[in-house]
Structures are given as structure tokens and as C-alpha cells.
Design a protein around this motif. Structure first.
Motif, short mmCIF file in Angstrom:
data_model
loop_
_atom_site.label_atom_id
_atom_site.label_comp_id
_atom_site.label_asym_id
_atom_site.label_seq_id
_atom_site.Cartn_x
_atom_site.Cartn_y
_atom_site.Cartn_z
N LEU A 62 0.83 -1.20 0.00
CA LEU A 62 0.00 0.00 0.00
C LEU A 62 0.87 1.26 0.00
O LEU A 62 0.61 2.20 -0.75
N THR A 63 1.90 1.27 0.83
CA THR A 63 2.79 2.42 0.91
C THR A 63 3.48 2.66 -0.43
O THR A 63 3.58 3.81 -0.88
N THR A 64 3.95 1.61 -1.07
CA THR A 64 4.61 1.75 -2.37
C THR A 64 3.66 2.29 -3.42
O THR A 64 4.01 3.18 -4.19
N ILE A 65 2.45 1.76 -3.47
CA ILE A 65 1.46 2.21 -4.45
C ILE A 65 1.14 3.69 -4.26
O ILE A 65 1.09 4.47 -5.22
N ILE A 66 0.94 4.10 -3.01
CA ILE A 66 0.63 5.50 -2.71
C ILE A 66 1.82 6.40 -3.08
O ILE A 66 1.65 7.44 -3.70
N SER A 67 3.03 5.99 -2.71
CA SER A 67 4.23 6.78 -3.03
C SER A 67 4.41 6.93 -4.53
O SER A 67 4.71 8.02 -5.02
N ASP A 68 4.21 5.84 -5.26
CA ASP A 68 4.35 5.89 -6.73
C ASP A 68 3.30 6.82 -7.35
O ASP A 68 3.60 7.58 -8.27
N ALA A 69 2.07 6.76 -6.84
CA ALA A 69 1.01 7.62 -7.37
C ALA A 69 1.29 9.09 -7.09
O ALA A 69 1.09 9.94 -7.96
N LEU A 70 1.78 9.39 -5.89
CA LEU A 70 2.11 10.78 -5.56
C LEU A 70 3.27 11.29 -6.42
O LEU A 70 3.24 12.43 -6.89
N ALA A 71 4.26 10.46 -6.64
CA ALA A 71 5.40 10.85 -7.47
C ALA A 71 4.95 11.10 -8.91
O ALA A 71 5.40 12.06 -9.56
N ALA A 72 4.06 10.26 -9.42
CA ALA A 72 3.55 10.44 -10.78
C ALA A 72 2.78 11.75 -10.91
O ALA A 72 2.89 12.44 -11.92
N ARG A 73 2.00 12.10 -9.89
CA ARG A 73 1.22 13.35 -9.94
C ARG A 73 2.14 14.56 -9.91
O ARG A 73 1.87 15.57 -10.55
N GLN A 74 3.24 14.48 -9.15
CA GLN A 74 4.16 15.60 -9.04
C GLN A 74 4.96 15.81 -10.33
O GLN A 74 5.37 16.92 -10.63
N SER A 75 5.17 14.73 -11.09
CA SER A 75 5.94 14.85 -12.33
C SER A 75 5.09 15.37 -13.49
O SER A 75 5.62 15.72 -14.53
N ASP A 76 3.76 15.37 -13.33
CA ASP A 76 2.87 15.86 -14.40
C ASP A 76 2.86 17.36 -14.49
O ASP A 76 3.07 18.12 -13.67
#
Length: 76
Positions: A62-76
Motif C-alpha cells: 500500500l505504501t509503495t502504491i501511494i508513493s508511486d502515485a504521488l510521485a507520478a502526480r508531481q511529475s505531471d
């Protein structure tokens, strides 16, 4: 009619361990009764007119999925 724009796919994760009265059950399956968090999420989804896949996952995943999603949003 939907109240909000619903992202698809919409996935909502819960820990895969029983934490009564929160999500009940063990492993990937959400039990019946499901616990108050699952009931609250389902009520909110119904009110919004959204559909979601409810997942039970280990804490690290869960932590990895959330971290990956937040990183993807910041790179957009």
C-alpha cells in the motif's frame, strides 16, 4: 447521475490484516460484515455515483502504491 468526476480505474486500498471494527477479514477478501471503514467508503462511492475496486493489501505494498502515485502526480 454522478456528483463528481470519478477517475477510472478507481482503486481503494485497505490493510490485509483484520483491525476490528475497521476492515474485517484476513488476506485479500473483504469479509461480511466488512467493518465501518469499508461501509463508509461504499456509502461515499454510492453518494458520488462512483464505482471502485476495493483492495486488501500488505502495508508495504500500500505504501509503495501511494508513493508511486504521488510521485507520478508531481511529475505531471
Amino acid at each position: 447521475q454522478t456528483v463528481a468526476s470519478c477517475p477510472q480505474p478507481l482503486r481503494i486500498g485497505f490493510l490485509d490484516l483484520p483491525t476490528p471494527p475497521q476492515p474485517m477479514g484476513q488476506g485479500r477478501a473483504i469479509s461480511d460484515p466488512s467493518g465501518w471503514q469499508v461501509l463508509a467508503v461504499n456509502e461515499a462511492l454510492q453518494w458520488l455515483g462512483c464505482r471502485a475496486e476495493l483492495l486488501r493489501l500488505p502495508s508495504r505494498r500500500l505504501t509503495t502504491i501511494i508513493s508511486d502515485a504521488l510521485a507520478a502526480r508531481q511529475s505531471d
